[in-house]
Design an enzyme around this catalytic site. Structure first.
Site, PDB file in Angstrom:
ATOM      1  N   ASP A  20       0.829  -1.201   0.000  1.00 18.71           N
ATOM      2  CA  ASP A  20       0.000   0.000   0.000  1.00 18.71           C
ATOM      3  C   ASP A  20       0.873   1.264   0.000  1.00 18.71           C
ATOM      4  OD1 ASP A  20      -2.383   1.343  -0.019  1.00 18.71           O
ATOM      5  OD2 ASP A  20      -2.702   1.239   2.143  1.00 18.71           O
ATOM      6  N   ARG A  33      -0.123   9.346 -10.058  1.00 19.16           N
ATOM      7  CA  ARG A  33      -0.172   8.142  -9.232  1.00 19.16           C
ATOM      8  C   ARG A  33       0.522   6.959  -9.909  1.00 19.16           C
ATOM      9  NH1 ARG A  33      -3.661   7.522  -5.052  1.00 19.16           N
ATOM     10  NH2 ARG A  33      -4.138   5.386  -5.670  1.00 19.16           N
ATOM     11  N   SER A  65      -6.663  -5.758  -6.469  1.00 21.32           N
ATOM     12  CA  SER A  65      -7.780  -6.415  -5.801  1.00 21.32           C
ATOM     13  C   SER A  65      -9.040  -6.356  -6.661  1.00 21.32           C
ATOM     14  CB  SER A  65      -8.058  -5.758  -4.448  1.00 21.32           C
ATOM     15  OG  SER A  65      -8.733  -4.523  -4.626  1.00 21.32           O
ATOM     16  N   GLU A  67     -11.622  -5.079  -5.755  1.00 18.78           N
ATOM     17  CA  GLU A  67     -12.200  -3.757  -5.508  1.00 18.78           C
ATOM     18  C   GLU A  67     -11.488  -2.637  -6.269  1.00 18.78           C
ATOM     19  OE1 GLU A  67     -13.444  -6.634  -2.838  1.00 18.78           O
ATOM     20  OE2 GLU A  67     -11.365  -5.914  -2.897  1.00 18.78           O
ATOM     21  N   ASN A  68     -10.287  -2.908  -6.759  1.00 20.29           N
ATOM     22  CA  ASN A  68      -9.515  -1.861  -7.422  1.00 20.29           C
ATOM     23  C   ASN A  68     -10.102  -1.432  -8.765  1.00 20.29           C
ATOM     24  OD1 ASN A  68      -6.238  -2.993  -6.262  1.00 20.29           O
ATOM     25  ND2 ASN A  68      -7.664  -1.509  -5.366  1.00 20.29           N
ATOM     26  N   GLU A 207       1.084 -13.891  11.580  1.00 22.44           N
ATOM     27  CA  GLU A 207       1.451 -12.689  12.312  1.00 22.44           C
ATOM     28  C   GLU A 207       1.280 -11.499  11.363  1.00 22.44           C
ATOM     29  OE1 GLU A 207       2.469 -12.598  15.555  1.00 22.44           O
ATOM     30  OE2 GLU A 207       2.082 -14.755  15.655  1.00 22.44           O
TER      31      GLU A 207
END
Length: 242
Positions: A20, A33, A65, A67-68, A207
């Site tokens: 990210d 971007r 993703s 969603e992207n 983790e």
């Protein structure tokens, strides 16, 4: 530590990354971007190259993703071009480095040329064993589980699977990641503290490390710092010490 882990504890065999911060990295510099995404792709090369030396056998990266697709058409189109160019430019390097490349996610929405390149690099690197790079492309954890459940349901309907024999070890055989070990460590860059629909089933006992660094600035040195912290953790998997 030279291996990036505690001397008394083994390091993670499988590390997954939510990469990210590419867009914000570019915006902070007053640049488009997509420039940040290109910088992020270069960082992928450095991190993947470092994995065998740091004892990491499997690395999975969240590239795009489900969603992207909600992003602007210009950014999505630019990312798809970047993925095609990445495969074309990195294929021979990954082959020579001994890295095996796999993709997870729903390929049906991706364009024909990109799907062909994905097939090509998977076949080209199929016999490599030094490092296993998995790229999550048009991937979502819920979508993966839904697709896996459909395949499982078909096998039940076809009489290939007894419903009463289904356990928590059955569904993983239908997931995109069925040939991979579960991740031991999931790292998310950029300061966001959420998992964003990534490897939901597989990360049940992983983790997590949420680091403030934006992905293009996540160097090998920062990676080693995270691995050192992982080495100090006590992984009990729901149990207690005797």
């Amino acid at each position: 530590m030279s291996k990036g882990v505690s001397a008394s504890r083994p390091g993670p065999r499988h590390v997954a990354f939510i990469m990210d911060g590419n867009g914000r990295w570019a915006e902070q510099r007053g640049r488009p971007r997509l420039l940040g995404h290109r910088a992020g792709a270069r960082r992928v090369r450095e991190i993947v190259e470092s994995c065998p030396e740091l004892g990491v056998e499997y690395v999975t990266i969240f590239a795009f993703s489900t969603e992207n697709w909600k992003r602007t058409q210009a950014e999505v189109s630019g990312l798809m071009t970047l993925f095609r160019r990445y495969i074309e430019s990195e294929a021979q390097t990954l082959l020579k480095q001994g890295t095996r490349v796999r993709f997870i996610g729903d390929r049906l929405r991706l364009d024909k040329k990109l799907r062909g390149l994905m097939d090509m690099i998977e076949a080209l690197t199929a016999h490599n064993v030094r490092c296993h790079l998995t790229i999550a492309l048009n991937y979502g954890g819920r979508d993966e589980v839904a697709r896996a459940t459909k395949r499982l349901a078909r096998d039940v309907a076809d009489g290939k699977l007894d419903p009463d024999a289904i356990t928590d070890e059955t569904l993983p055989r239908y997931l995109d990641t069925h040939v991979l070990p579960d991740p031991d460590l999931v790292i998310r860059t950029s300061g966001e503290a959420r998992i964003s629909n990534f490897l939901l089933w597989q990360s049940a006992y992983a983790e997590y490390e949420f680091v403030d660094t934006l992905w293009p600035d996540f160097t090998r040195a920062k990676f080693e710092e995270v691995l050192d912290r992982y080495g100090s953790r006590d992984r009990r998997f729901g149990g207690v010490k005797a």
